[in-house]
Write an enzyme that holds these catalytic residues in place. Sequence first.
Site, PDB file in Angstrom:
ATOM      1  N   HIS A 100      67.063  33.455 113.373  1.00  0.00           N
ATOM      2  CA  HIS A 100      66.951  32.688 114.616  1.00  0.00           C
ATOM      3  C   HIS A 100      65.553  32.774 115.221  1.00  0.00           C
ATOM      4  CE1 HIS A 100      67.941  36.569 116.765  1.00  0.00           C
ATOM      5  NE2 HIS A 100      67.089  36.060 117.631  1.00  0.00           N
ATOM      6  N   ASP A 130      71.662  35.970 109.739  1.00  0.00           N
ATOM      7  CA  ASP A 130      70.592  36.013 110.727  1.00  0.00           C
ATOM      8  C   ASP A 130      69.404  36.828 110.233  1.00  0.00           C
ATOM      9  OD1 ASP A 130      69.264  35.322 113.007  1.00  0.00           O
ATOM     10  OD2 ASP A 130      70.195  36.863 114.269  1.00  0.00           O
ATOM     11  N   SER A 214      63.965  40.622 118.858  1.00  0.00           N
ATOM     12  CA  SER A 214      64.727  40.242 117.676  1.00  0.00           C
ATOM     13  C   SER A 214      63.882  40.315 116.409  1.00  0.00           C
ATOM     14  CB  SER A 214      65.273  38.820 117.818  1.00  0.00           C
ATOM     15  OG  SER A 214      66.396  38.805 118.655  1.00  0.00           O
TER      16      SER A 214
END
Length: 363
Positions: A100, A130, A214
């Site tokens: 993402h 992911d 992230s």
Amino acid sequence: MTALVAVGVLLSSGMTLGGVIAYDQVVEPLTAPSTSQSPQAPATTEASPAALAPEDVDWSAVADRVAPSAVAIQIAGSGGSSQGTGVVLDEDGSILTNAHVVGEGGEIQVTLSDGLSYSAEVIGSDPTADLAVLRMANPPEGLQPATFGTSSDVEVGQPVMAVGTPLGLENTVTTGIISAKDRPVTTEGEETDGSDATFTSAIQTDAAINPGNSGGPLVDASGQVIGINTAIAGIPDASGQAGSIGLGFAIPADTASMIAEQLSSSGDVEHAFLGVTSSDGSRTVGEVIHRGAEVISVEPGSPAQQSGLEEGDLITAVDDVTVGGAAALTGVVRGLPVGSEHTLTVLRGDEQETIGVTLGTGG
């Protein structure tokens, strides 16, 4: 498979955390004080990362050693810009991050801890896990790969550090503990049919994780990567933004390494496959309520059929990992290697059984 619960309502009936927010986001072993077995025979013992208390860890030393293996990622695409963090995989310039973070791609810049930036491109992405792998076009000499640990060895309560680029602040570190293991976490993708939804059997931590973290490493007290930071549970404000409330989640290092190896070599990933359609289920036996993934159908010729799974079975565990619902089962299976052998704990009627299964490939 299961409906996502609203943010602020953390657990569904299937014990699956929903409404989590996917955000754009290692050292020599430490030695415990030596103990003397006898005046003539002093002995030193090396403390495992899980055995150390947070106050016993030299986090400054850990941060110094981890920093060269963590990078800031900036992406400029037609839909706007984004940022995140990555982990150096090898001296050739391969970088592991979240899928993402890279999204649809664009012009990618990777910034090292010395402040120098390099261009990179996506060589493989797996939205359902992911995870994505980038490669720097002209990596510098002396690039320092991260050291990956074994996430299966982590223990609840052990100290950890998250490294990343929250809100664009490069080389930010936060510390905390492992709050839970094998936490079922589901994040929604962009496809309306849910085909790109992410199901993870995650490591939960209270180390602060915010937008920009992230893809960054979650490391133990010895500096080994035990997880890739991927999401938080939060309570959005009026603008729809949310920050850390101590509920962060990381993809276990064992899963991340397995996916990264495939993406690096071929750009594609084969996921483990059981071959059942399931939903959240529960069954009362005596005065005890059992929760798990109830088998709705079994695909012909699948590992599930070959193992003897039947419609109506309630799967409550895979090996020693409790399965509280359908998404939890998906998360556990997706994190396992193709061809690996496992034991399912199943309620068939009122009787508990164990069933052996060898996982196939679902592409």
